[in-house]
Design an enzyme around this catalytic site. Structure first.
Site, PDB file in Angstrom:
ATOM      1  N   LYS A 202       0.852  -1.194   0.000  1.00 11.25           N
ATOM      2  CA  LYS A 202       0.000   0.000   0.000  1.00 11.25           C
ATOM      3  C   LYS A 202       0.885   1.241   0.000  1.00 11.25           C
ATOM      4  CE  LYS A 202      -3.612   2.394   2.552  1.00 11.25           C
ATOM      5  NZ  LYS A 202      -4.585   2.334   3.653  1.00 11.25           N
ATOM      6  N   LYS A 256      -2.202  -1.430  -3.777  1.00 13.04           N
ATOM      7  CA  LYS A 256      -3.081  -0.264  -3.664  1.00 13.04           C
ATOM      8  C   LYS A 256      -2.259   1.014  -3.688  1.00 13.04           C
ATOM      9  CE  LYS A 256      -6.174   1.808  -0.369  1.00 13.04           C
ATOM     10  NZ  LYS A 256      -6.602   1.852   0.999  1.00 13.04           N
TER      11      LYS A 256
HETATM   12  C1  PBG Z   1      -7.027   3.693   5.579  1.00 19.12           C
HETATM   13  C2  PBG Z   1      -7.580   3.386   4.247  1.00 19.12           C
HETATM   14  C3  PBG Z   1      -7.490   4.254   3.158  1.00 19.12           C
HETATM   15  C4  PBG Z   1      -8.147   3.654   2.101  1.00 19.12           C
HETATM   16  C5  PBG Z   1      -8.633   2.421   2.543  1.00 19.12           C
HETATM   17  N1  PBG Z   1      -8.246   2.265   3.883  1.00 19.12           N
HETATM   18  C6  PBG Z   1      -6.928   5.616   3.057  1.00 19.12           C
HETATM   19  C7  PBG Z   1      -5.647   5.943   3.657  1.00 19.12           C
HETATM   20  O1  PBG Z   1      -4.749   5.105   3.779  1.00 19.12           O
HETATM   21  O2  PBG Z   1      -5.519   7.104   4.041  1.00 19.12           O
HETATM   22  C8  PBG Z   1      -8.286   4.287   0.761  1.00 19.12           C
HETATM   23  C9  PBG Z   1      -9.307   3.788  -0.159  1.00 19.12           C
HETATM   24  C10 PBG Z   1      -9.632   4.704  -1.272  1.00 19.12           C
HETATM   25  O3  PBG Z   1      -9.005   5.755  -1.497  1.00 19.12           O
HETATM   26  O4  PBG Z   1     -10.592   4.378  -1.999  1.00 19.12           O
HETATM   27  N2  PBG Z   1      -6.930   2.694   6.474  1.00 19.12           N
END
Ligand code: PBG
Length: 333
Positions: A202, A256
């Site tokens: 991520k 991601k």
């Molecule tokens: C945070 C989380 C995020 C997303 C899913 N879980 C955002 C972040 O890390 O700030 C993002 C999903 C998206 O942008 O559609 N635990």
């Protein structure tokens, strides 16, 4: 490996593109409803569907409406939905205790879905950000994100989600050691069948912006997440993270965001050959919808093409806000 069998004109590569019938015959990848995981936002109240401004067509739903959405998804053949809570700011604290409250929004929604539509798989999000007063995925002390203390909290959160009936636990926090800790806790507490889909690779991304609005974390977030999420310049590191999470007991892994990281999807799939997913995140959805609403691109075609790209890159499935729209299209509705 593909190669050119003969020189022109013996080989004319356009021959196999001449009609829809032949193009269908030679098509290497396709998108099906089986490939979809639908992320949905839960909020409190009843009968509420509240639009998320930065994500046209996406709403925050109260639990009763979440159940309706799950039924609709199941009727469309979508195999899984993934819950993200919009937590009332008054419930956000420094100790994030709401995260493992058995009756928090995510757990309440999980129980309601599993009651009404047991066939659909429910995935939940493990991370402290929706409950954290400073918007981070972990505890913060003197401006630093605490790893090991956070992992202890994530274990409690994951267990409460398993108790509520979640089928797939999705740790999205990027702390070190959380997969192993969650896996042991699940085994020790009679949840050996609960799957872990690790957000293994991520990245610290600008494409999460609309999501943070949707869960009400953008106003709260102080600083950025670059001490725990990945540097967008890195690729080998993604393989180390995926390998580590698999060793610790992840059943499936995720890359991601999606579209800017298709190279990572391909490397992960080639290297490990495990169930690999990509998250087409909020900013990717917003870009396509925004351009489509301005008449700059054909939204439907861009949706399908963007999702097919994930299959071509080796993904087994995609978390996408387009799930119901593309499922309707694939079902000819
Ligand atoms: C945070 C989380 C995020 C997303 C899913 N879980 C955002 C972040 O890390 O700030 C993002 C999903 C998206 O942008 O559609 N635990």
């Amino acid at each position: 490996m593909s190669h050119l069998p003969a020189a022109y004109p013996a080989a004319r590569l356009r021959r196999t593109r001449q009609s829809a019938a032949v193009r269908g015959l030679v098509r290497e990848n396709s998108l099906t409803v089986d490939d979809l995981i639908w992320p949905i936002f839960v909020r409190d109240g009843e009968g509420v569907e509240e639009p998320v401004t930065s994500m046209p067509g996406v709403v925050r739903r109260s639990v009763d409406k979440i159940v309706e959405a799950a039924r609709e998804a199941n009727d469309l053949g979508i195999p899984a939905i993934c819950l993200f809570p919009y937590t009332d700011p008054s419930k956000k604290t420094e100790d994030c205790a709401e995260a493992w409250n058995p009756d928090n929004l995510s757990n309440t929604a999980t129980r309601a879905i599993k009651d009404a539509v047991p066939e659909i798989a429910v995935m939940t999000d493990v991370a402290l950000d929706p409950y954290n007063i400073n918007g981070h995925d972990g505890f913060v002390k003197d401006g630093k994100i605490l790893n090991d203390e956070t992992v202890e909290a994530l274990v409690k959160q994951a267990l409460s989600q398993a108790e509520a009936g979640a089928d797939i636990i999705g740790p999205s926090d990027m702390m070190d050691g959380r997969i192993g800790a969650i896996r042991s806790a699940l085994e020790e507490n009679g949840h050996s069948e609960v799957m872990i889909l690790s957000y293994a690779a991520k990245y610290a991304s600008a494409f999460y912006g609309p999501f943070r609005d949707a869960v009400g974390a953008s106003g709260a977030l102080k600083g950025d997440k670059s001490t725990y999420q990945m540097d967008p310049g890195n690729s080998d590191e993604a393989l180390r993270l995926v390998g580590r999470d698999l060793d610790e007991g992840a059943d499936m892994v995720m890359v991601k965001p999606g579209m800017p990281y298709l190279d990572i999807c391909r490397r992960v799939k080639d290297h490990f050959g495990v169930p690999t997913y990509a998250y087409q995140v909020s900013g990717e959805y917003a870009m396509i919808m925004g351009a489509a609403q301005n008449g700059w691109i054909d939204g439907d075609k861009a949706m399908v093409e963007s999702l097919l790209g994930f299959k071509r890159a080796g993904c087994d499935g995609i978390l996408t806000y387009f799930a119901p729209a593309v499922a309707r299209k694939l079902n000819g509705l």
